[in-house]
Structure formats: C-alpha cells, structure tokens
Design an enzyme around this catalytic site. Structure first.
Site, PDB file in Angstrom:
ATOM      1  N   ARG A   1       0.839  -1.215   0.000  1.00 33.55           N
ATOM      2  CA  ARG A   1       0.000   0.000   0.000  1.00 33.55           C
ATOM      3  C   ARG A   1       0.872   1.263   0.000  1.00 33.55           C
ATOM      4  NH1 ARG A   1      -4.362   0.575   4.671  1.00 33.55           N
ATOM      5  NH2 ARG A   1      -2.454   0.969   5.858  1.00 33.55           N
TER       6      ARG A   1
ATOM      7  N   LYS B   1      -3.059   6.338   1.178  1.00 35.59           N
ATOM      8  CA  LYS B   1      -2.787   6.877   2.511  1.00 35.59           C
ATOM      9  C   LYS B   1      -1.913   8.129   2.384  1.00 35.59           C
ATOM     10  CE  LYS B   1      -2.750   4.710   6.991  1.00 35.59           C
ATOM     11  NZ  LYS B   1      -4.104   5.066   7.354  1.00 35.59           N
TER      12      LYS B   1
ATOM     13  N   GLU C   1     -16.501   6.024   4.990  1.00 38.74           N
ATOM     14  CA  GLU C   1     -15.713   5.602   6.151  1.00 38.74           C
ATOM     15  C   GLU C   1     -15.736   6.681   7.215  1.00 38.74           C
ATOM     16  OE1 GLU C   1     -11.865   4.727   3.340  1.00 38.74           O
ATOM     17  OE2 GLU C   1     -11.465   5.663   5.259  1.00 38.74           O
TER      18      GLU C   1
HETATM   19  C1  COI Z   1      -4.070   3.301  11.380  1.00 37.87           C
HETATM   20  O1  COI Z   1      -5.093   2.680  11.655  1.00 37.87           O
HETATM   21  O2  COI Z   1      -2.940   2.903  11.639  1.00 37.87           O
HETATM   22  C2  COI Z   1      -4.136   4.571  10.732  1.00 37.87           C
HETATM   23  O3  COI Z   1      -3.284   4.849   9.954  1.00 37.87           O
HETATM   24  C3  COI Z   1      -5.145   5.516  11.147  1.00 37.87           C
HETATM   25  C4  COI Z   1      -4.482   6.694  11.748  1.00 37.87           C
HETATM   26  C5  COI Z   1      -4.927   7.893  11.069  1.00 37.87           C
HETATM   27  C6  COI Z   1      -4.502   6.724  13.209  1.00 37.87           C
END
Ligand code: COI
Length: 343
Positions: A86, A188, A224
C-alpha cells in the site's frame, strides 16, 4: 549511536499518543528513485528546508502498523507486506519514488528490534509503527520535490479512542466529504487526514466520537470515518463499502473480511451501502490498525439518532474482534499465515 535506556513508562496508562522511543529509521532518495541504504538514528526532531515539498504541497504518505508481544513470548508484526504494497501505491499517486517491499520490511524490522523494550507487556498495548515517506527537497513551483525521506518512528500505544472498546457514537456529516471520486481517498496520503480534522473537531464538539463520511457524488452511500473503515452486519451478512477508489484498502478491513468468510463462514459483500440500510443494520463496527475492531452503538443523521444493537457490541463484531486479536497475539492458530515473527 549511543543507546538510551528505556524511559519510565506507565504501561497501565498507555493511550494513543506519542511516547518517545529510542531510535528511528531514516533513508534518503533523489528523484532518480534509487533509495540509499537507511540507518537508525536517535528518535528526535529532524531539520527540513522550509521549501520542502511535504511542507508546501503535502507531498507525503504514511502507514500504520503494530508490533505485539505475543502469547508465544516473541515479538510479531501483522501482515507487513500489505503495508509495504500500500505504501508503494500511495507513493505512486503523489509522485514519490517507491520504496521496494524488501527495504520497507527490513527497515520496520530494524527499528522495532532496536526499540524492542518499548513493546508493551502482553495485554497492555502494542508498539505503533509509523512509516512516512515525504518529499523533503526544496521546490517552489508545484512539482515533485527533488529528494525524498523515508522515516519510521515507533511509539508504545494503548486504545485509539478514549472510551477504549466502548461503542462509538458517530454522526453522518452532510457538510464535508472525505474523498472525491478519482481523488486520493484510496491512498494513505497525508492530505486526506488534514482535511478530516475540521469535521472531526465539529463532531467532537457536539458530543460525537467521529464523523461518518458519505460518497461525494450524491451523498447516498456511507464511506468511512476519518481514521477507519466501516462495516455493517444484517441478517448475518457482513457488508463494507467496495474499494472503488475513495475507500482506503485497510489491512484490518481485508483481515475482517477473510475472518468472516473463511472462519465464520459468513456471506461477505463488498458493495455500496445506502444510508437507510446502514441505519437498519444489526451491528456496525469500524476497523483499522489503530482502532482494531471497534463497535458503533449510535449513529446520528440530520439530528435523528439510531441505536445499533441497543448500543452494545454485537456478537459477530465481538467474534471478529476476538479472532483478529487472538491471531495477532498468537493466542490462537494463524490459518492465513499473517504473523511475521521478529524474535
Ligand atoms: C491506522 O489505523 O494505523 C491509521 O493509519 C489511522 C491513523 C490515522 C490513526
């Protein structure tokens, strides 16, 4: 590198916040895309050009992973190759040179091993791992930065939400969208999270834990929450929005689907979920590395609130959560070969 001793950490009071660890990993790359060999340096501030691409134009991506102290008394990662893949697809979307999968995983292993005493005792939390890849070279016109930094820091953490695994109280927002069709929602990239801060602030100010976003094109379907994927269960069928470009392909999302399909023998559907069906669900939960599997007990839309499963964690949510945590902590078999032992 001078080896700092473990700081005094109260393992019983861990929250999802930064506890400085010993070291972090850093590697650099020019625009030619060839990453130099990385190294461990003491955890701490770094210096950046004020014209860095990441600071001016948000050219950055990140990952979230966890290391656990398992029932077999070893330190393990969970499906790190999924995060490596990812990270590559996210990087490509914002013109960041890809970090090869082997380098990504090797870097994670190095930094976790060097901070192994920061992995909380069993049952007290986990070591959160945050890989970031940023455009750090100076750039003035809108263009990819001339150089890049791959950095990984870690921190012992406890539960993401203050309420722990209590049911979440969420509000569907019609004021904001998280992701546009064909935008960056499926990656992401750091800007997605900046854009979620104001909706999250408003949700919290009005007594909710988080905002639920709808699809941007017609606001008929749920997408989401800012920090996690969403699932609904109706008549024993598990549903989650399909990966249509605006949904983040969560590692926990994929794991929950596999657990439901292969171990609980449930019907699983990745599809668009209309708001009205969502509100009629028998159970709702959100999933993510940080939130794991957290039940949703109340959903508000246009000032009308609907309780889900009487504001209690439902039996299927509980089962999926238990199986996932059981595999991650090596308290049960790992039929999918998800565990990546480090020690
Ligand atoms: C995760 O779940 O690790 C994420 O990247 C969410 C984050 C924004 C706390």
């Amino acid at each position: 590198m001078k080896r700092e001793k473990l700081q005094n950490i109260n393992w019983d009071k861990l929250t999802f916040s930064i506890t400085p660890a010993r070291s972090m990993y850093i590697a650099h790359c020019e625009l030619n895309g060839k990453w130099e060999e990385g190294k461990l340096i003491p955890y701490g501030d770094i210096s950046l050009s004020p014209a860095a691409g990441v600071l001016n134009y948000g050219q950055g991506i990140f990952e979230g992973m966890k290391a656990y102290r398992s029932a077999k008394d070893r330190i393990v990662l969970f499906r790190p190759e999924k995060n490596a893949i990812r990270a590559s697809t996210s990087a490509e979307r914002v013109c960041i040179p890809k970090v090869p999968k082997e380098m990504f995983i090797d870097a994670i292993v190095k930094v976790v091993k060097d901070n192994i005493d920061y992995v909380p005792p069993r049952g007290k939390g986990s070591l959160y791992i945050r890989p970031v890849i940023w455009g750090t070279g100076p750039v003035l016109g809108v263009a990819p930065a001339p150089s890049y930094t791959f950095l990984i820091y870690v921190s012992p953490v406890g539960p993401y939400f203050k309420s722990g695994v209590k049911c979440l109280n969420l509000r569907i927002t019609n004021q904001f969208h998280r992701a546009a069709p064909k935008g960056t929602g499926g990656h992401k990239v750091i800007g997605n999270y900046a854009a979620s801060l104001f909706p999250q602030k408003l949700a919290k100010k009005t007594g909710f834990d988080e905002a639920i976003y709808l699809n941007a094109s017609n606001e008929k379907f749920i997408e989401e929450v800012g920090s996690a994927n969403l699932f609904a269960i109706k008549d024993k069928v598990l549903m989650t929005p399909s990966l249509d470009g605006s949904i983040l392909p969560g590692v926990t999302r994929d794991s929950a689907l596999m657990i439901a399909r292969e171990l609980l023998h449930m019907e699983v559907r990745e599809k668009s979920i209309p708001i009205k069906d969502f509100l009629k669900a028998d159970e709702v939960f959100c999933s993510g590395t940080a939130v794991v599997v957290t039940p949703v007990g109340k959903i508000t839309t246009h000032n009308q609130s609907t309780k889900i499963n009487n504001n209690k964690m439902g039996p299927i949510t509980q089962k999926i959560r238990e199986i996932l945590l059981g595999i991650q902590r090596e308290e049960r078999d790992d039929p999918f070969d998800w565990i990546y032992p480090l020690t």
